[in-house]
Scaffold this motif. Structure first.
Motif, PDB file in Angstrom:
ATOM      1  N   MET A 229       0.810  -1.218   0.000  1.00 12.02           N
ATOM      2  CA  MET A 229       0.000   0.000   0.000  1.00 12.02           C
ATOM      3  C   MET A 229       0.842   1.266   0.000  1.00 12.02           C
ATOM      4  SD  MET A 229      -2.995  -1.060   2.694  1.00 12.02           S
ATOM      5  CE  MET A 229      -3.739   0.564   2.651  1.00 12.02           C
ATOM      6  N   VAL A 230       2.144   1.195   0.233  1.00 16.18           N
ATOM      7  CA  VAL A 230       3.011   2.373   0.255  1.00 16.18           C
ATOM      8  C   VAL A 230       3.164   2.891  -1.169  1.00 16.18           C
ATOM      9  CG1 VAL A 230       5.315   3.229   0.726  1.00 16.18           C
ATOM     10  CG2 VAL A 230       4.257   1.569   2.279  1.00 16.18           C
ATOM     11  N   PRO A 231       2.868   4.151  -1.422  1.00 17.69           N
ATOM     12  CA  PRO A 231       3.005   4.695  -2.774  1.00 17.69           C
ATOM     13  C   PRO A 231       4.434   4.603  -3.265  1.00 17.69           C
ATOM     14  CG  PRO A 231       1.953   6.287  -1.271  1.00 17.69           C
ATOM     15  CD  PRO A 231       2.412   5.153  -0.462  1.00 17.69           C
ATOM     16  N   ALA A 232       4.555   4.420  -4.569  1.00 23.44           N
ATOM     17  CA  ALA A 232       5.891   4.321  -5.158  1.00 23.44           C
ATOM     18  C   ALA A 232       6.698   5.574  -4.891  1.00 23.44           C
ATOM     19  CB  ALA A 232       5.778   4.071  -6.663  1.00 23.44           C
ATOM     20  N   SER A 233       6.030   6.785  -4.894  1.00 20.48           N
ATOM     21  CA  SER A 233       6.744   8.042  -4.697  1.00 20.48           C
ATOM     22  C   SER A 233       7.378   8.133  -3.317  1.00 20.48           C
ATOM     23  CB  SER A 233       5.796   9.239  -4.899  1.00 20.48           C
ATOM     24  OG  SER A 233       4.729   9.167  -3.993  1.00 20.48           O
ATOM     25  N   ALA A 234       6.734   7.465  -2.306  1.00 16.21           N
ATOM     26  CA  ALA A 234       7.280   7.508  -0.957  1.00 16.21           C
ATOM     27  C   ALA A 234       8.570   6.711  -0.870  1.00 16.21           C
ATOM     28  CB  ALA A 234       6.255   6.985   0.036  1.00 16.21           C
ATOM     29  N   GLU A 235       8.728   5.721  -1.706  1.00 16.78           N
ATOM     30  CA  GLU A 235       9.933   4.917  -1.710  1.00 16.78           C
ATOM     31  C   GLU A 235      11.024   5.553  -2.553  1.00 16.78           C
ATOM     32  OE1 GLU A 235       8.702   1.158  -3.172  1.00 16.78           O
ATOM     33  OE2 GLU A 235       7.820   0.506  -1.292  1.00 16.78           O
ATOM     34  N   ALA A 236      10.624   6.423  -3.465  1.00 13.26           N
ATOM     35  CA  ALA A 236      11.594   7.029  -4.366  1.00 13.26           C
ATOM     36  C   ALA A 236      12.312   8.175  -3.672  1.00 13.26           C
ATOM     37  CB  ALA A 236      10.888   7.531  -5.623  1.00 13.26           C
ATOM     38  N   SER A 237      13.351   8.681  -4.301  1.00 12.37           N
ATOM     39  CA  SER A 237      14.089   9.838  -3.805  1.00 12.37           C
ATOM     40  C   SER A 237      14.708  10.531  -5.009  1.00 12.37           C
ATOM     41  CB  SER A 237      15.167   9.405  -2.814  1.00 12.37           C
ATOM     42  OG  SER A 237      16.091   8.528  -3.449  1.00 12.37           O
ATOM     43  N   PRO A 238      15.085  11.789  -4.859  1.00 14.71           N
ATOM     44  CA  PRO A 238      15.695  12.490  -5.990  1.00 14.71           C
ATOM     45  C   PRO A 238      16.941  11.764  -6.465  1.00 14.71           C
ATOM     46  CG  PRO A 238      15.108  14.045  -4.254  1.00 14.71           C
ATOM     47  CD  PRO A 238      14.930  12.674  -3.695  1.00 14.71           C
ATOM     48  N   PRO A 239      17.170  11.726  -7.743  1.00 10.71           N
ATOM     49  CA  PRO A 239      18.350  11.041  -8.257  1.00 10.71           C
ATOM     50  C   PRO A 239      19.622  11.772  -7.847  1.00 10.71           C
ATOM     51  CG  PRO A 239      17.243  12.240 -10.018  1.00 10.71           C
ATOM     52  CD  PRO A 239      16.352  12.298  -8.834  1.00 10.71           C
TER      53      PRO A 239
ATOM     54  N   ARG B 184       9.507  18.574  -0.007  1.00 11.39           N
ATOM     55  CA  ARG B 184       9.540  20.030  -0.184  1.00 11.39           C
ATOM     56  C   ARG B 184      10.938  20.615   0.074  1.00 11.39           C
ATOM     57  NH1 ARG B 184       4.633  23.122  -0.203  1.00 11.39           N
ATOM     58  NH2 ARG B 184       3.111  21.834  -1.307  1.00 11.39           N
ATOM     59  N   GLY B 185      11.657  20.016   0.993  1.00 10.61           N
ATOM     60  CA  GLY B 185      12.983  20.522   1.314  1.00 10.61           C
ATOM     61  C   GLY B 185      14.057  20.177   0.296  1.00 10.61           C
TER      62      GLY B 185
ATOM     63  N   GLN C 215       2.489  33.338  -1.909  1.00  6.00           N
ATOM     64  CA  GLN C 215       2.386  33.117  -0.465  1.00  6.00           C
ATOM     65  C   GLN C 215       1.385  32.020  -0.126  1.00  6.00           C
ATOM     66  OE1 GLN C 215       1.375  37.112   0.729  1.00  6.00           O
ATOM     67  NE2 GLN C 215       3.515  37.780   0.835  1.00  6.00           N
ATOM     68  N   ARG C 216       0.323  31.921  -0.895  1.00 10.15           N
ATOM     69  CA  ARG C 216      -0.728  30.936  -0.621  1.00 10.15           C
ATOM     70  C   ARG C 216      -0.387  29.540  -1.109  1.00 10.15           C
ATOM     71  NH1 ARG C 216      -5.475  34.946  -2.881  1.00 10.15           N
ATOM     72  NH2 ARG C 216      -5.640  36.296  -1.037  1.00 10.15           N
ATOM     73  N   HIS C 217       0.595  29.436  -1.985  1.00  6.36           N
ATOM     74  CA  HIS C 217       0.855  28.132  -2.612  1.00  6.36           C
ATOM     75  C   HIS C 217       2.296  27.654  -2.440  1.00  6.36           C
ATOM     76  CE1 HIS C 217      -3.095  27.885  -4.638  1.00  6.36           C
ATOM     77  NE2 HIS C 217      -3.030  29.203  -4.615  1.00  6.36           N
ATOM     78  N   GLY C 218       2.935  28.090  -1.374  1.00  8.76           N
ATOM     79  CA  GLY C 218       4.221  27.516  -1.008  1.00  8.76           C
ATOM     80  C   GLY C 218       5.376  27.841  -1.920  1.00  8.76           C
ATOM     81  N   ALA C 219       5.402  29.059  -2.475  1.00  9.31           N
ATOM     82  CA  ALA C 219       6.498  29.473  -3.344  1.00  9.31           C
ATOM     83  C   ALA C 219       7.162  30.736  -2.815  1.00  9.31           C
ATOM     84  CB  ALA C 219       5.998  29.713  -4.763  1.00  9.31           C
ATOM     85  N   THR C 220       8.437  30.895  -3.094  1.00  7.93           N
ATOM     86  CA  THR C 220       9.136  32.145  -2.836  1.00  7.93           C
ATOM     87  C   THR C 220       8.778  33.139  -3.945  1.00  7.93           C
ATOM     88  OG1 THR C 220      10.984  30.950  -1.809  1.00  7.93           O
ATOM     89  CG2 THR C 220      11.423  33.184  -2.573  1.00  7.93           C
ATOM     90  N   PHE C 221       8.681  34.411  -3.597  1.00  5.81           N
ATOM     91  CA  PHE C 221       8.306  35.419  -4.592  1.00  5.81           C
ATOM     92  C   PHE C 221       9.481  36.339  -4.895  1.00  5.81           C
ATOM     93  CE2 PHE C 221       6.306  39.518  -5.846  1.00  5.81           C
ATOM     94  CZ  PHE C 221       5.722  39.071  -7.019  1.00  5.81           C
TER      95      PHE C 221
ATOM     96  N   ALA D  67       3.268  18.932  -6.829  1.00  7.64           N
ATOM     97  CA  ALA D  67       2.772  17.565  -7.009  1.00  7.64           C
ATOM     98  C   ALA D  67       3.631  16.792  -8.000  1.00  7.64           C
ATOM     99  CB  ALA D  67       1.319  17.596  -7.485  1.00  7.64           C
ATOM    100  N   THR D  68       4.094  17.476  -9.020  1.00  9.31           N
ATOM    101  CA  THR D  68       4.950  16.829 -10.023  1.00  9.31           C
ATOM    102  C   THR D  68       6.236  16.323  -9.397  1.00  9.31           C
ATOM    103  OG1 THR D  68       4.055  18.205 -11.820  1.00  9.31           O
ATOM    104  CG2 THR D  68       6.223  17.212 -12.172  1.00  9.31           C
ATOM    105  N   LEU D  69       6.859  17.162  -8.593  1.00 10.26           N
ATOM    106  CA  LEU D  69       8.122  16.768  -7.970  1.00 10.26           C
ATOM    107  C   LEU D  69       7.889  15.734  -6.862  1.00 10.26           C
ATOM    108  CD1 LEU D  69       9.929  20.222  -7.911  1.00 10.26           C
ATOM    109  CD2 LEU D  69      10.375  18.278  -9.417  1.00 10.26           C
ATOM    110  N   ALA D  70       6.779  15.854  -6.145  1.00 10.55           N
ATOM    111  CA  ALA D  70       6.458  14.834  -5.138  1.00 10.55           C
ATOM    112  C   ALA D  70       6.275  13.474  -5.792  1.00 10.55           C
ATOM    113  CB  ALA D  70       5.194  15.232  -4.377  1.00 10.55           C
ATOM    114  N   GLY D  71       5.660  13.458  -6.963  1.00  8.89           N
ATOM    115  CA  GLY D  71       5.466  12.209  -7.689  1.00  8.89           C
ATOM    116  C   GLY D  71       6.754  11.587  -8.168  1.00  8.89           C
ATOM    117  N   SER D  72       7.816  12.380  -8.201  1.00 10.53           N
ATOM    118  CA  SER D  72       9.134  11.860  -8.581  1.00 10.53           C
ATOM    119  C   SER D  72      10.019  11.623  -7.373  1.00 10.53           C
ATOM    120  CB  SER D  72       9.821  12.846  -9.543  1.00 10.53           C
ATOM    121  OG  SER D  72       9.083  12.972 -10.745  1.00 10.53           O
TER     122      SER D  72
END
Length: 383
Positions: A20-30, A225-226, A288-294, A216-221
């Motif tokens: 049941m663990v999503p594939a993205s949770a097992e993945a990490s940035p290359p 966030r950090g 500010q509302r969507h987690g981005a630096t301006f 969401a795109t980067l989370a899926g890969s």
């Protein structure tokens, strides 16, 4: 027997939980060297990067401003080849120049390999993944689908986004204002401000959806966030106010034949003092509302806007200190009309320097130019 049944049940539960663990949770940035990515529209793709200032010269290298011009040995006149400046891709209409802000930022000290996925004419829908309702353009997939593929093979450390102007129909606004000047109609500001007031909330929502989709795109890969930074940048004002227009007090014809900045004085002031700040405020709240630096770029061209007082049309060897950083309205045939009112070579280098500075600090920032100081006069401040 009971013990075996309990152990068997526990084993089944453990296996089920693992499945049941999503594939993205097992993945990490290359692993590997960092990549920095630009997404969005023409103000970040590199449109108008061909031009190192504006020139009244229609022959040869246009007073040294046409970076696409060259003359081979034995040729009399030489020729311009825009492919020397704009990337040869399946979507050549994206106008991805060699001086695009992401590339200029790397040259200015931003660490990472620059990847420019932005495209001239892009709306928010052209950035969203296809699974989120996004659509490709110019023969390419939506930009976030391209980002997803890149993120699976390269370590994305920074994503910078410029979007929203086409969702506001800014090219149409510019056309209406140019027409008002040409036909000697009333200034365009009153009518266009009403339309913008209606469109701004939808633009903010569309940009917010893009920011969420980047996350969401980067989370899926496999990215947390950090693992990366997301910067939303605003638009630099392309025009000065009427009081800072070098043709103030000249004959009307000078704006056509000299500066090629055919805007009424009220529309110049409206663009500089109301339109650009309003768009900037909307984008700031969205970030500010969507987690981005301006990154506020509204004053990044101060003193270097089209027809700004103190700027010149070079006759050779242009420098960033005394030329405009915005391409004039090109009805001359020197280049593409689509390049009009976009950051030119120096403008793109300025935006790149601002981006490199912004990426080196935490939180939101504002980048401002200094009139007659050139690229060395850019200053970044944080709240």
């Amino acid at each position: 027997m009971v013990r075996k049944t309990v152990l068997g049940g526990l084993l089944v539960a453990i296996l089920a939980a693992a499945l049941m663990v999503p594939a993205s949770a097992e993945a990490s940035p290359p692993p590997g060297d960092p990549v920095v990515v630009s997404l969005g529209d023409s103000y970040i793709s590199g449109t108008a990067g061909r031009w190192a200032g504006n020139s009244d010269d229609f022959l040869f290298d246009r007073g040294g401003t046409d970076r696409a011009w060259s003359r081979q040995k034995g040729e009399l006149f030489g020729d311009s080849d825009p492919a020397l400046i704009y990337a040869k891709t399946a979507s050549s209409g994206c106008f991805r120049s060699d001086s695009a802000p992401i590339a200029s930022a790397v040259r200015a000290g931003l660490k990472g390999r620059a990847v420019n996925l932005a495209c001239s004419g892009a709306h928010a829908a052209n950035v969203l993944r296809a699974s989120e309702g996004g659509v490709g353009m110019r023969g390419e997939k939506p930009q976030n689908d391209q980002l997803a593929a890149l993120a699976r093979t390269s370590r994305v450390k920074l994503v910078v986004l410029s979007i929203g102007g086409n969702d506001l129909s800014f090219p149409e606004v510019a056309f209406r204002c140019i027409r008002a000047y040409t036909l000697r109609d009333d200034p365009c500001r009153t009518e266009q401000q009403r339309l913008l007031d209606v469109r701004l909330p939808a633009m903010g929502a569309a940009v917010g959806a893009v920011l969420d989709d980047v996350h969401a795109t980067l989370a899926g890969s496999g990215y947390a966030r950090g693992d990366y930074r997301l910067i939303l940048q605003s638009y630099p004002a392309p025009l000065p106010s009427a009081s800072e227009d070098k043709y103030d007090g000249h004959w009307r014809a000078f704006k056509w034949t000299g500066g090629r900045c055919p805007f009424t004085d009220p529309d110049l002031t409206w663009t500089a003092k109301e339109l650009t700040p309003t768009i900037t405020s909307t984008l700031r709240r969205t970030a500010q509302r969507h987690g981005a630096t301006f990154l506020d770029l509204s004053n990044a061209f101060d003193g270097h806007e089209l027809c700004a007082d103190g700027t010149t049309h070079p006759k050779g060897s242009p420098t960033s200190a005394d030329v405009e950083w915005v391409r004039f309205v090109d009805y001359t045939g020197q280049g593409e009309y689509a390049e009009s009112l976009h950051p030119n070579y120096y403008g793109q280098r300025a935006l790149g320097i601002c981006l490199a500075k912004a990426a080196a600090v935490r939180g939101d920032s504002t980048c401002t130019a200094t009139p007659e100081k050139g690229l060395a006069g850019l200053r970044l401040r944080t709240p």
